[in-house]
Design an enzyme around this catalytic site. Sequence first.
Site, short mmCIF file in Angstrom:
data_model
loop_
_atom_site.label_atom_id
_atom_site.label_comp_id
_atom_site.label_asym_id
_atom_site.label_seq_id
_atom_site.Cartn_x
_atom_site.Cartn_y
_atom_site.Cartn_z
N ARG A 48 0.98 -1.18 0.08
CA ARG A 48 0.05 -0.12 0.14
C ARG A 48 0.71 1.27 0.23
O ARG A 48 2.18 1.22 0.24
CB ARG A 48 -0.96 -0.01 1.43
CG ARG A 48 -0.05 0.09 2.53
CD ARG A 48 -1.35 0.11 3.65
NE ARG A 48 -0.52 0.05 4.86
CZ ARG A 48 -0.90 0.00 6.20
NH1 ARG A 48 -2.58 0.01 6.20
NH2 ARG A 48 -0.23 0.09 7.27
N ASN A 90 -4.47 8.24 5.14
CA ASN A 90 -4.41 7.46 6.17
C ASN A 90 -2.99 7.60 6.49
O ASN A 90 -2.28 7.35 5.76
CB ASN A 90 -4.78 5.70 5.82
CG ASN A 90 -4.87 5.15 7.34
OD1 ASN A 90 -5.73 5.43 8.00
ND2 ASN A 90 -4.04 4.37 7.35
N GLU A 91 -2.82 8.07 7.77
CA GLU A 91 -1.41 7.97 8.11
C GLU A 91 -0.24 8.53 7.40
O GLU A 91 0.35 7.61 6.63
CB GLU A 91 -1.08 6.53 8.75
CG GLU A 91 -1.75 6.11 10.02
CD GLU A 91 -1.32 5.16 10.85
OE1 GLU A 91 -0.35 4.17 9.86
OE2 GLU A 91 -1.55 4.65 11.75
N GLU A 127 -7.07 4.93 16.05
CA GLU A 127 -6.68 3.49 15.99
C GLU A 127 -6.17 3.11 17.10
O GLU A 127 -4.93 3.77 17.59
CB GLU A 127 -5.71 3.36 14.91
CG GLU A 127 -6.53 3.34 13.25
CD GLU A 127 -5.50 3.07 12.26
OE1 GLU A 127 -4.59 2.31 12.59
OE2 GLU A 127 -5.59 3.46 11.09
C1 GAL Z 1 -1.82 1.58 10.99
C2 GAL Z 1 -2.82 1.59 9.76
C3 GAL Z 1 -3.75 0.63 9.80
C4 GAL Z 1 -3.37 -0.69 10.12
C5 GAL Z 1 -2.62 -0.90 11.65
C6 GAL Z 1 -1.99 -1.95 12.00
O1 GAL Z 1 -0.66 2.09 11.04
O2 GAL Z 1 -3.40 2.97 9.78
O3 GAL Z 1 -4.21 0.60 8.45
O4 GAL Z 1 -2.31 -0.81 9.20
O5 GAL Z 1 -1.60 0.09 11.55
O6 GAL Z 1 -1.58 -1.83 13.32
#
Ligand code: GAL
Length: 664
Positions: A105, A143-144, A300
């Site tokens: 990704r 995202n991030e 998250e």
């Molecule tokens: C973050 C990301 C998520 C997922 C997660 C796993 O960095 O935004 O999509 O990959 O980590 O810990």
Amino acid sequence: MPVWFGGDYNPDQWPEEVWDEDVTLMQRANVNLATVGVFSWARIESREGEFDFAWLDVVLDKLHAGGVRVDLATATASPPPWLSQAYPEVLPKTQDGVRLWPGSRQQYCPSSPVYRRFAARLVGKLSERYGDHPALEMWHINNEYGCHVSHCYCDVSAAAFRTWLETKYGSIDAVNAAWGTAFWSQRYSEFAEIYPPRSMPSFPSPTQLLDFDRFSAQELLECYRAERAILRAATPDIPITTNFMGFFKPTNYWEWAKEVDFVSDDSYPDPADPAAPVFGAMTRDLVRSLKGGQPWVLMEQATSAVNWRARNAPKLPGQMRTWSYQCIARGADGVLYFQWRQSVSGAEKFHSGLVPHMGTDTRVWREVESFGTELTTLDQVIGSRVSAHVAIVFDWDSWWAVEQAAMPAQISYLHTVFEWYRTLYDLGVVVDFVPPTGALDQYAVVVAPTLQVAPDEAVTNLADYASGGGRLIVTYQSAILDENLRVLDGGYLGRLADTLGVRVEEFAPLAAPDLAAMGATAPVPSIQLSGSTLGAFEGTEWSEYLRATTAEVLAAFIGGPLDGWPGITSNTTGSGKGWYVATLPDAGARSSLLTGILAEAGVAPVLAHPIPGIEVVERGELTFVINHSGETVSVPLGGRDILTGVTADSTSLEPKGVAILSRS
Ligand code: GAL
């Protein structure tokens, strides 16, 4: 508004039959917010210009019918394979010229006009289609940003870097002056000669590197801004955010926080790391501070284990709840997770979710369900503030500069900041973070650890704070360089030399500890110091030839070539005081020093005698008491616990227990 509870929802990984069960389970767990579509670009636009929203319509309608609000992602974080097949120049390149291909990704060059054009078209379509959808609560851009590709060194980036430099400096002579290109025959005669700092034979130009860090962060921010402009025009009243990553080196979040409607953050502390609660607290304090104390959302976290460490420890029973309450105590108005249903294929199938592989008859699900239900009773926390009387100065330019090569020593900026933070945490003191030019007047004590890059405004800000009645603690390697990484006019510390009453003559760094270890438990070289109030103690990381001009010497190095040279000093300046610390004192000495300064400043922790493993934070009218330890602990704080309704004079907390005491 409730406390948000939910997480990334990726229904496109599942057959449609599962979607109804998802909504039913969300209702059971009191999930009220789902982040939808973060990685759905290839499903929405499976061929160039062919958009399929039918499935997403169904998902949003089902969530709406189930009472779940939607944090709708713009889906631009992972471009579909057709994009780079048709336009290979969107693929980013590493410093060594290696192309990063599709198959995982984030394979896009942030400066690519092609990527930005296709991303903008997608965002336009999404906002047209869902701008009026009744489930839409907020927009989640990308995202991030930068988590995998923060710097791109391709030709497109090179051209964008030149344009950025032209805008910043106006002329090539100004670049030459700022970068100090008289050194090593680096003088440029035109912008076309400049490249990103690709792999080179020896140390790159420090200022070229720093400017490239600044440029790279800005390019990501431009991607965000472009998407935001489209969303803002379509839905002026819907809040917009993008998920940050706490102490993430490549993106200067002081700049980013100005651009989001509220800060949201992703956080994955390691359950196997004993220092995780402290690093967690430090991260929450940064995230809260980024937008002046405005409540934020944990976008998250994991319910249990992640899948990207060498060994992925699950969270202990109850730990997900204690760490979530740590976020709420330190300013979060929502707690979300990655991800709703644990994947059964793909690279994250062993990453925990709210609904585990093994279904609802599991301890993870039971913890999710009971925590989600508990949060429905916490509406009164929403919007309330945390107030801090102590601040730590945090600066991305210094982080970038200090960790460059060709420095006096390898220093981990974050480790240094963490050590000072940890002492304040252990003393029970809540900390705000501030940028070097941020307002300081509201703080009784300000600590500036290793603030290496200090332009005039920063130096003046700190000096004025101290002379105006503040208590300023400055550590080694602060105020050494200006914004172009040129040694400060007037020498190390610049004007702060008078504030602190010292002159730094020469550095004598100690060998670096294990830079990766937050807890730094490995034995590291140390140096002895002693002073009348501090007694004998050790310093690590650093020592230097320091002269006191007007300062009082609180501790001096003993033994070796530095014998008798000052190590810690204090100086009166105007109506305030400045301390200078020429080493990283051991935990005991840091604690003694800070205890004295806090007492002088009238800063007292909520719990007069802090208890190891117990975190106490006041937010609004509530006092959060969190037991990170594995023991039952009695805490001498009374009140009505809003989680149990019980009023008592003291609080007994089981292992990983939490109480939220009402003071009103
Ligand atoms: C973050 C990301 C998520 C997922 C997660 C796993 O960095 O935004 O999509 O990959 O980590 O810990």
